[in-house]
Design an enzyme around this catalytic site. Structure first.
Site, PDB file in Angstrom:
ATOM      1  N   TYR A  98     -11.859   4.460  17.890  1.00 30.94           N
ATOM      2  CA  TYR A  98     -12.018   5.007  16.540  1.00 30.94           C
ATOM      3  C   TYR A  98     -11.929   6.526  16.566  1.00 30.94           C
ATOM      4  O   TYR A  98     -12.479   7.181  17.470  1.00 30.94           O
ATOM      5  CB  TYR A  98     -13.352   4.563  15.923  1.00 30.94           C
ATOM      6  CG  TYR A  98     -13.350   3.136  15.409  1.00 30.94           C
ATOM      7  CD1 TYR A  98     -12.188   2.360  15.374  1.00 30.94           C
ATOM      8  CD2 TYR A  98     -14.529   2.542  14.937  1.00 30.94           C
ATOM      9  CE1 TYR A  98     -12.205   1.059  14.905  1.00 30.94           C
ATOM     10  CE2 TYR A  98     -14.544   1.240  14.462  1.00 30.94           C
ATOM     11  CZ  TYR A  98     -13.376   0.501  14.451  1.00 30.94           C
ATOM     12  OH  TYR A  98     -13.394  -0.799  13.981  1.00 30.94           O
TER      13      TYR A  98
ATOM     14  N   SER B 276     -12.875  -9.954  17.882  1.00 27.61           N
ATOM     15  CA  SER B 276     -12.434  -9.495  16.571  1.00 27.61           C
ATOM     16  C   SER B 276     -10.991  -9.922  16.364  1.00 27.61           C
ATOM     17  O   SER B 276     -10.181  -9.870  17.307  1.00 27.61           O
ATOM     18  CB  SER B 276     -12.561  -7.967  16.489  1.00 27.61           C
ATOM     19  OG  SER B 276     -12.261  -7.518  15.184  1.00 27.61           O
TER      20      SER B 276
ATOM     21  N   ARG C 240      -7.830  -0.271  -1.624  1.00 31.91           N
ATOM     22  CA  ARG C 240      -6.787  -0.800  -2.527  1.00 31.91           C
ATOM     23  C   ARG C 240      -7.408  -1.454  -3.760  1.00 31.91           C
ATOM     24  O   ARG C 240      -6.805  -1.472  -4.838  1.00 31.91           O
ATOM     25  CB  ARG C 240      -5.969  -1.839  -1.744  1.00 31.91           C
ATOM     26  CG  ARG C 240      -4.628  -2.173  -2.368  1.00 31.91           C
ATOM     27  CD  ARG C 240      -3.865  -3.166  -1.468  1.00 31.91           C
ATOM     28  NE  ARG C 240      -3.357  -4.285  -2.227  1.00 31.91           N
ATOM     29  CZ  ARG C 240      -3.351  -5.563  -1.830  1.00 31.91           C
ATOM     30  NH1 ARG C 240      -3.829  -5.897  -0.646  1.00 31.91           N
ATOM     31  NH2 ARG C 240      -2.867  -6.511  -2.603  1.00 31.91           N
ATOM     32  N   LEU C 241      -8.620  -1.966  -3.565  1.00 31.08           N
ATOM     33  CA  LEU C 241      -9.321  -2.588  -4.680  1.00 31.08           C
ATOM     34  C   LEU C 241      -9.515  -1.613  -5.844  1.00 31.08           C
ATOM     35  O   LEU C 241      -9.454  -2.004  -7.015  1.00 31.08           O
ATOM     36  CB  LEU C 241     -10.691  -3.080  -4.179  1.00 31.08           C
ATOM     37  CG  LEU C 241     -11.542  -3.876  -5.139  1.00 31.08           C
ATOM     38  CD1 LEU C 241     -10.857  -5.181  -5.519  1.00 31.08           C
ATOM     39  CD2 LEU C 241     -12.904  -4.202  -4.492  1.00 31.08           C
ATOM     40  N   PHE C 242      -9.711  -0.342  -5.511  1.00 27.20           N
ATOM     41  CA  PHE C 242     -10.006   0.651  -6.553  1.00 27.20           C
ATOM     42  C   PHE C 242      -8.757   1.312  -7.111  1.00 27.20           C
ATOM     43  O   PHE C 242      -8.696   1.639  -8.288  1.00 27.20           O
ATOM     44  CB  PHE C 242     -10.933   1.744  -5.991  1.00 27.20           C
ATOM     45  CG  PHE C 242     -12.182   1.196  -5.407  1.00 27.20           C
ATOM     46  CD1 PHE C 242     -13.198   0.743  -6.249  1.00 27.20           C
ATOM     47  CD2 PHE C 242     -12.346   1.080  -4.040  1.00 27.20           C
ATOM     48  CE1 PHE C 242     -14.353   0.207  -5.714  1.00 27.20           C
ATOM     49  CE2 PHE C 242     -13.497   0.545  -3.505  1.00 27.20           C
ATOM     50  CZ  PHE C 242     -14.506   0.099  -4.338  1.00 27.20           C
TER      51      PHE C 242
ATOM     52  N   SER D 161     -17.366   3.817   4.110  1.00 23.87           N
ATOM     53  CA  SER D 161     -17.542   5.116   3.472  1.00 23.87           C
ATOM     54  C   SER D 161     -18.474   6.024   4.259  1.00 23.87           C
ATOM     55  O   SER D 161     -19.387   5.580   4.942  1.00 23.87           O
ATOM     56  CB  SER D 161     -18.126   4.895   2.070  1.00 23.87           C
ATOM     57  OG  SER D 161     -18.404   6.129   1.456  1.00 23.87           O
TER      58      SER D 161
END
Lengths: 290, 290, 290
Positions: free
Chosen positions: A47, A151, A207-209, A255
């Site tokens: 990350y 994962s 993408r939802l927002f 976030s």
């Protein structure tokens, strides 16, 4: 595994390098997550181009008393393309030497003695399950790792490795905009084995927002008024949709804003009706259930 | 099963009828394969329009001492469309009577007392697993067949028959140009059960060398310089790619040239790196791993 | 389960509301089915917009002696979109309260004390298997339901619920025009577990007779002369094709005509050859077996 190994909501550290927090701000961020009941932090060796574990570890070093209150999840197995590291072709590596090296590097970077949970990040076609399980057992015996998981593994890949070593979770993608795990057996397997999945991108990566594609618009058109009716934010509704699944998933936030964590935690108190759940599914697929 | 039932490389007899070898040349061909460490020969009742087993059997009859050194795999279950045999629609047949008849015909044509391994060639939708297993058991008890397996079976078809009779392998297609078995669970199942798969068309039926389609060109463009770097032929590299898989597959050759067998055997000494393996996978799929 | 729980052919009541039969005619219809050896009647709470169970129950009330001779299958779990019932979005519901309510309503409407078999009509993504199994056990203990099963469930959904409560069947779609269950593992699982599937739309919902699409025409062009050769109707041949499968399926009729039932029952005596079975498969897929 301890049923409370993971907090209901897990804080995803994926983008921490972009948050530009100095060490005291990182400590404060972790404390605020803990105050919200989020005690689990999701990492991976790669990350932030291999930077995030170090950033997090600096906070733990600055405030060592935090360690006792939190659980650390990390992952290994992906070798990113990198001139610096001499990797010309991005690939996976689950060889004993590599997994051990990455686990030990994570321990050093995070300034901890033990990782609570380590996941194989992606299914490696060259995974020798018996050999990898041997590495799991050795690192467990040495006290370096408490639990293991995977994962993005299919059900048959999961079953293969699970036959050689106990796995506690499969961290997968699921969101109102990404429904594959509902149909491909992944969540059936999780529920059958009583192994709660961890969920990445529960908000569809934003993408939802803001997504302007047909599906995103259709889903938002259904979810926005539903969120208003329920008196919650759109993000909270998306988390509630996730939490409604009987496999009892652990959504992972993305976030850096504490309000983003609050949106997720708020969903724990939203009892979404079956009809509302299916209304979102219907908007996503574009057709009613058969 | 005896872990060395099959030699690491298996000689495929599929095209033997096209090689135009007289009996002494056939004997010599088999001897040369044995000298290379290839002791297993892969047949099917239908190969060469039902001619190959007879050609091979003539060699065994001419040189009976060979039998002790080799293992014979054959298959049955496909009824080819044939005016002569009164088959108007090509179909599968795993009825007890048909399997028994084909096994007994193979024994006669091959001039042997026992077949080391018999495979059901294709998954028959009408396979009655319990009844077929009864036939397996009977032919085993009669000493006519030592081991049983399948070919081209999905994981659920394999599991069904395996529940009634031990199977030792699933012979499947895999090559740098045909990756399905990596993703559909077939190789996961093989590794989980410790049953080494046999691999047909490991060179993509020659497409690897001469295919002009986009994928073949892309794969060759990556493999050709890699083969040169490793100091091996393109064919040897393709076999090495196959042998690198942890399910420990047995590739089946297709060539009538002894050099074709040498290309395969040479791969046993090529320690392909993980990155090279994925470089070929990446060339084949056209995208890096996620 | 009693191996004869279901008669070889099952009478589907789906369209009974369209048959416009008065109560005596309904009684007579049921008696004629029984005379043909069809003792099992397939319902669902929602058939005929929730009207069919009532129609059937009125016949049972008028002729109570019939009950001892027949077996009743029904289903629940779908909430149809309905202004009247306050359902804005069609969805599934396998909550304990809903399943119990629907079972008890079916008992009342059908005028029976026990349902022989109840199926979950569609796979509910929100099915909590352990909780649903608890409801199954309770309703079984109360004598309200004798056996449980599912409909339209994938193999992994079946396996999940089966792990918590014994299921006796998966009612699925299969016909010469709908072959999915042959390839997706559903029928492999049924045969492996020895659980005979029930089959809906075995005639492709009438498309077999009148469909003008390329596949329907191709299938009919093969089946029509085959039926003539065998001296049976096209419908009987379609049923015989179904009955030939080794999982021993129970086809469900759809017709209100007693001749429609006769077509199905006649198939029990048609020994379809393997080649004929594959000729129909070949016509449906448009290509010979590999």
């Amino acid at each position: 595994m301890d049923k409370t190994l993971l907090s209901p909501i897990v804080a995803g550290m994926w983008r921490m390098a972009e948050w530009n927090l100095d060490v005291p701000a990182r400590v404060r961020w972790i404390e605020q997550a803990l105050e919200l009941g989020i005690h689990t932090f999701d990492h991976a060796d790669i990350y932030g181009d291999h930077a995030v574990e170090t950033l997090f570890g600096e906070a733990l070093k600055a405030s060592p008393s935090l360690r006792a209150y939190l659980r650390i999840v990390t992952k290994c197995g992906i070798r990113l393309k990198s001139t610096q590291r001499g990797v010309a072709v991005q690939h996976y590596d689950t060889s004993p030497a590599y997994v051990r090296a990455q686990v030990e590097a994570s321990l050093r970077k995070l300034h901890v003695d033990q990782l609570d949970l380590v996941l194989i990040h992606r299914p490696d076609y060259l995974m020798d399950a018996e050999m990898l399980a041997g590495t799991f057992a050795a690192l467990t015996n040495e006290g370096k790792v408490a639990h293991w998981g995977v994962s993005n593994h299919t059900t048959s890949q999961f079953e293969l490795l699970q036959a050689h070593h106990p796995l506690v979770t499969n961290q997968i993608e699921l969101s109102p905009l990404h429904l594959d795990a509902l149909d491909d057996g992944t969540l059936d397997q999780a529920q059958r084995l009583g192994l709660r999945p961890m969920i990445w991108s529960p908000l569809g990566g934003g993408r939802l927002f803001t997504g302007e594609d047909e599906t995103a618009v259709r889903v938002r058109d259904v979810m926005q008024p539903m969120a208003e009716r329920l008196g919650v934010s759109l993000a909270t509704l998306a988390y509630a949709w996730m939490l409604r699944h009987p496999s009892r998933p652990h959504p992972i936030t993305g976030s850096g804003r504490i309000d983003g964590l609050r949106d997720a935690v708020a969903a724990l108190d939203v009892p979404l009706s079956t009809e509302d759940w299916y209304a979102i599914w219907t908007a996503s697929t574009g057709h009613p259930v058969p």
